[in-house]
Motif scaffolding. Structure first.
Motif, PDB file in Angstrom:
ATOM      1  N   LEU A   6     -12.732  37.350  25.341  1.00 44.40           N
ATOM      2  CA  LEU A   6     -13.960  37.506  24.556  1.00 44.40           C
ATOM      3  C   LEU A   6     -14.647  38.805  24.966  1.00 44.40           C
ATOM      4  N   LEU A  32     -11.671  37.706  20.924  1.00 51.17           N
ATOM      5  CA  LEU A  32     -12.824  37.085  20.282  1.00 51.17           C
ATOM      6  C   LEU A  32     -13.970  38.081  20.371  1.00 51.17           C
ATOM      7  N   VAL A  69     -17.399  29.843  21.070  1.00 53.71           N
ATOM      8  CA  VAL A  69     -16.479  29.744  22.201  1.00 53.71           C
ATOM      9  C   VAL A  69     -15.743  28.413  22.179  1.00 53.71           C
TER      10      VAL A  69
END
Length: 257
Positions: A6, A32, A69
């Protein structure tokens, strides 16, 4: 096993370069991305397809980030690393014109959003074979730049947070890295907006001279360090530490300027 990372602040500059380089170094990775600009996120999605997932939101929106998430971990099976890159410089104001509400807003972006992100992701990172946390810090965290008190203080807090994570949770790896002076929109703002308005001519001259003499770094230079730290792992001797992107201990993570 696919590596899932991420990255915040991916719409431009260092963040966008980090995404490019993660895929360069590990083609099968999943990134991400979190940023406010949906058009920039869609551009990345067009380029990288299903390997790039995104959330168009402010990093201070902790509930949306948490849901994102959790959905992505459910979909991809893991979360292996995070790079906290999103940040703002404003307010640029000296001690004779402080506005504490402005400082609070900056800290929400630069520091408290990172605290929230770590809180959300650390249970997943602890389960990973990697579990890497990389903070984008600043040289302003360790020395004063005129009228940058809010920004520098927030980055100093980030450095200390890295120490705290390292001391309290051995199942993850963390580092805080300053990127140097990079040719990004923040530098444009310093030269054209914040500098003329709030900085002394002497303080502004350093940044103007770096641009004029072609000495600003390309975003890819520090981005390579961040990408490789999250993919390869953080050197044991640097866990919990603050270092610059060009530290000798990171020579295996660096590319030429």
């Amino acid at each position: 096993m696919v590596t899932v990372v991420l990255v915040t602040g991916v719409s431009r500059g260092i963040g966008s370069a980090i995404v490019d380089l993660i895929f360069k170094y590990e083609a099968d990775a999943v990134v991400l991305g979190v940023a406010r600009s949906e058009s920039a996120l869609q551009d990345l999605k067009t380029r990288f397809g299903k390997k790039f997932e995104y959330l168009a939101a402010d990093v201070t929106d902790s509930q949306r980030t948490k849901r994102f998430v959790e959905e992505m971990v459910a979909k991809h099976g893991s979360l292996d690393g995070i790079i906290a890159n999103a940040g703002v410089l404003d307010p640029v104001q000296d001690v004779n014109g402080l506005n504490s509400e402005d400082w609070k807003r900056l800290f929400d972006v630069n520091f408290f959003s990172v605290v929230s992100l770590v809180s959300t992701t650390i249970p997943f990172l602890k389960k990973s074979h990697l579990g890497n946390i990389v903070f984008v810090s600043s040289g302003a965290s360790v020395k004063p730049y005129y009228a940058w008190g809010a920004y520098g203080s927030s980055k100093a807090a980030l450095n200390h947070f890295a120490q705290t994570i390292n001391a309290e949770e051995p199942a993850v790896n963390v580092i805080s890295v300053a990127p140097g002076v990079v040719d990004t929109s923040m530098q444009d703002d310093i030269r054209n907006t914040f500098g003329p308005r709030s900085m002394t001519p002497e303080a502004l001259k350093r940044f103007a001279d770096l641009k004029a003499h072609g000495q600003l770094l390309k975003p890819q230079v520090p981005a390579a360090v961040y990408a490789l730290l999250v993919l390869k792992g953080i050197p044991h001797q640097l866990k919990g530490k603050y270092v610059r992107y060009n530290d000798d201990a990171l020579k295996d993570y660096q590319i030429s300027p």
